[in-house]
Enzyme design. Structure first.
Site, PDB file in Angstrom:
ATOM      1  N   SER A  59      -9.407  26.838 -17.686  1.00  0.00           N
ATOM      2  CA  SER A  59      -8.202  26.120 -18.136  1.00  0.00           C
ATOM      3  C   SER A  59      -6.923  26.697 -17.537  1.00  0.00           C
ATOM      4  O   SER A  59      -5.820  26.354 -17.956  1.00  0.00           O
ATOM      5  CB  SER A  59      -8.099  26.163 -19.668  1.00  0.00           C
ATOM      6  N   ASN A  77      -8.396  33.395 -29.843  1.00  0.00           N
ATOM      7  CA  ASN A  77      -8.187  32.271 -30.764  1.00  0.00           C
ATOM      8  C   ASN A  77      -6.814  32.329 -31.432  1.00  0.00           C
ATOM      9  O   ASN A  77      -6.116  31.315 -31.523  1.00  0.00           O
ATOM     10  CB  ASN A  77      -9.293  32.238 -31.831  1.00  0.00           C
ATOM     11  N   SER A 110      12.382  -4.920  -3.516  1.00  0.00           N
ATOM     12  CA  SER A 110      11.023  -5.393  -3.294  1.00  0.00           C
ATOM     13  C   SER A 110      10.718  -5.280  -1.800  1.00  0.00           C
ATOM     14  O   SER A 110      11.603  -5.460  -0.963  1.00  0.00           O
ATOM     15  CB  SER A 110      10.915  -6.851  -3.740  1.00  0.00           C
ATOM     16  N   ASN A 117      15.363  -4.639  -8.883  1.00  0.00           N
ATOM     17  CA  ASN A 117      14.475  -4.579 -10.056  1.00  0.00           C
ATOM     18  C   ASN A 117      14.799  -3.409 -10.983  1.00  0.00           C
ATOM     19  O   ASN A 117      15.127  -2.319 -10.518  1.00  0.00           O
ATOM     20  CB  ASN A 117      13.016  -4.446  -9.582  1.00  0.00           C
ATOM     21  N   GLU A 146      11.461  -0.292 -16.771  1.00  0.00           N
ATOM     22  CA  GLU A 146      10.051  -0.687 -16.884  1.00  0.00           C
ATOM     23  C   GLU A 146       9.139   0.533 -16.983  1.00  0.00           C
ATOM     24  O   GLU A 146       8.144   0.538 -17.702  1.00  0.00           O
ATOM     25  CB  GLU A 146       9.639  -1.528 -15.670  1.00  0.00           C
ATOM     26  N   GLN A 192      -9.493  23.549 -26.650  1.00  0.00           N
ATOM     27  CA  GLN A 192      -8.847  23.878 -25.377  1.00  0.00           C
ATOM     28  C   GLN A 192      -8.245  22.618 -24.739  1.00  0.00           C
ATOM     29  O   GLN A 192      -7.303  22.690 -23.958  1.00  0.00           O
ATOM     30  CB  GLN A 192      -9.883  24.509 -24.436  1.00  0.00           C
TER      31      GLN A 192
HETATM   32  N1  ARG Z   1      -8.608  28.807 -23.408  1.00  0.00           N
HETATM   33  C1  ARG Z   1      -8.947  28.802 -24.802  1.00  0.00           C
HETATM   34  C2  ARG Z   1      -8.198  27.655 -25.497  1.00  0.00           C
HETATM   35  O1  ARG Z   1      -7.255  27.204 -24.992  1.00  0.00           O
HETATM   36  C3  ARG Z   1      -8.550  30.085 -25.440  1.00  0.00           C
HETATM   37  C4  ARG Z   1      -9.380  30.463 -26.611  1.00  0.00           C
HETATM   38  C5  ARG Z   1     -10.772  30.727 -26.171  1.00  0.00           C
HETATM   39  N2  ARG Z   1     -11.518  31.284 -27.242  1.00  0.00           N
HETATM   40  C6  ARG Z   1     -12.844  31.380 -27.173  1.00  0.00           C
HETATM   41  N3  ARG Z   1     -13.424  31.922 -28.170  1.00  0.00           N
HETATM   42  N4  ARG Z   1     -13.529  30.885 -26.198  1.00  0.00           N
HETATM   43  O2  ARG Z   1      -8.580  27.220 -26.547  1.00  0.00           O
END
Ligand code: ARG
Length: 464
Positions: free
Chosen positions: A28, A115, A282, A290, A295, A327
């Site tokens: 992520s 967490n 256009s 436009n 829009e 996440q």
């Molecule tokens: N990237 C995770 C999220 O945004 C962080 C927490 C991950 N915790 C775990 N126990 N895998 O939720």
């Protein structure tokens, strides 16, 4: 993944590498890098608290804080480092810290879990973004008020069902949006107030056996207090949902102004013109100009509604406490906040840029029997019951329509055949300008009331 698994934050018990897809699927970093500042700020507060509570030595705490401050500068400068593979912002910062200050860095995560860390980051981030959004809404309101003040001589047909209904001041119409934006701001403040508690110390979800001081962290980070239950602290995302919901409602308001901008700038209306800066051409029809910005505001509203549905659905029926599903909360949150901020700014530019056309509005005032209600009200002042007055007026409208004229063009003799109570003073009553300025009920469209509104908003916005 070239990284040996044992080096991953949680790699101790694992002997196999994650599959390449699993690694990419769960990563992520691209998204949560967005709040690297908040992540580091939270870690600095956490490390300081570990030091003052004697959970790690003051020396170690100082070394960690110093290292974190340097990392903050590096990330500000260079963005995501290309030479480190990490699954999220939390592991990236920790990995960088250990590289920078050695094994002491490994003590940072004592008495903490990702967490509660991510829950903290989100709340810190929300504060920055919501404060900025409230500021943008205030600027937008000021622009509407300014335009309302500059348009005090313009009277337009007001609409219900998009049919001519009653004449109103253009300023009054514009000030309706200021009232909407004020409620939008208060919804954001409200969401922020509930979110303004520190969840740090919940650890994974059960709390921790280390003698931590949650209040110290909350104070240092400027929260008004701490969350009350560790399970809820890591499970709750309602403050995000409330925020996106406030975004969705704001977008709904902006989309109504956008729609009016599109309609009013069409040649059918021609009530408003936007400059070349905010319109587009256009590729095939050379004459076109436009209203794409309006829009796009209308269109982006769908995206923000989608973000709300997205997070509501992600959270639906999730068992307590933390689940990795959560996440997925960041993309809709970030997107809703950024899109709304952009659209509020674009709306500000649109209203600043708008040139309203008094002549076109005035022409429209003389069609659609805008003052029929005035006639009915007039009859009431002559002791006719309102229901009867309504019916008499309806018949007169039908007569005028049949004869292709407006009510004020009917001769007094005709008017009198429908109701002997009608006198010569009726022609004043049927004048749309006078009709507007008679609407002196509190919050009505008479200029006296509109000026009061402007004054009130100005005082209120200056106070804030
Ligand atoms: N990237 C995770 C999220 O945004 C962080 C927490 C991950 N915790 C775990 N126990 N895998 O939720």
């Amino acid at each position: 993944m070239t990284q040996p698994r044992a080096d991953i934050l949680w790699g101790g018990r694992f002997s196999e590498q994650p599959s390449p897809l699993a690694a990419r699927f769960s990563n992520s970093l691209e998204t949560d890098f967005t709040f690297f500042r908040e992540d580091i700020t939270g870690s600095i507060a956490h490390a300081t608290m570990l030091g003052t509570c004697g959970i790690i030595s003051e020396n170690d705490a100082n070394a960690i804080v110093k290292g974190l401050k340097l990392i903050l500068l590096e990330l500000e400068e260079n963005g995501i480092p290309q030479d480190i593979e990490c699954e999220d912002i939390h592991s990236l910062v920790e990995t960088m810290l250990v590289r920078k200050i050695g094994d002491v860095g490994k003590k940072l995560h004592t008495a903490r879990s990702r967490n509660d860390q991510v829950a903290l980051d989100e709340r810190l981030y929300l504060r920055v973004k919501i404060d900025a959004l409230i500021d943008l809404l205030r600027t937008c309101s000021r622009a509407f008020i300014e335009k309302a003040e500059a348009s005090l001589d313009m009277i337009m047909p007001g609409y219900t069902h998009l049919q001519h209904a009653q004449p109103v001041m253009l300023s009054h119409h514009l000030l309706a949006y200021v009232a909407m934006f004020d409620r939008d701001s208060s919804r954001f403040s409200d969401a922020l107030w509930r979110s303004d508690l520190s969840p740090l110390g919940a650890a994974a979800f059960a709390g921790t056996s280390f003698p931590i001081d949650r209040e110290q962290i909350a104070n240092e980070l400027g929260f008004r207090g701490i969350t009350i239950n560790s399970v809820d602290s890591v499970s709750d995302r309602d403050h995000l949902i409330e925020t996106i919901s406030a975004c969705a409602i704001t977008m709904m308001h902006l989309s109504r102004f956008a729609e009016e901008s599109v309609l009013w700038s069409s040649s059918e209306f021609s009530f408003v013109r936007f400059s070349d800066r905010l319109t587009t051409g256009s590729s095939i029809m050379p004459q076109k100009k436009n209203p794409d910005m309006a829009e796009l505001i209308r269109g982006k509203t769908g995206k923000v509604y989608g973000a709300l549905m997205n997070l509501l659905t992600t959270m639906k029926a999730l068992p307590l406490a933390y689940n990795r599903d959560m996440q997925e909360d960041k993309q809709p949150l970030f997107d809703a906040l950024d899109t709304t901020a952009d659209c509020v700014q674009m709306t500000t530019e649109l209203i600043e840029d708008a040139t309203f056309n008094k002549e076109k509005m005035t022409v429209q005032l003389s069609s659609g029997f805008l003052t029929a209600t005035e006639l009915a009200d007039y009859l009431v002042t002559k002791a006719v019951a309102f229901r009867d007055a309504h019916s008499i007026t309806g018949k007169l409208v039908a007569y005028a329509e049949e004869h292709n004229c407006q009510l004020h063009e009917l001769p007094i003799s005709v008017l009198k055949t429908y109701s002997p109570q009608i006198g010569d003073d009726i022609y004043d009553v049927l004048d749309p300008v006078r009709a507007v300025h008679r609407k002196r009920s509190a919050g009505g469209t008479a200029i006296s009331e509109v000026l009061k509104q402007i004054e009130q908003w100005k005082q209120y916005l200056n106070k804030k």
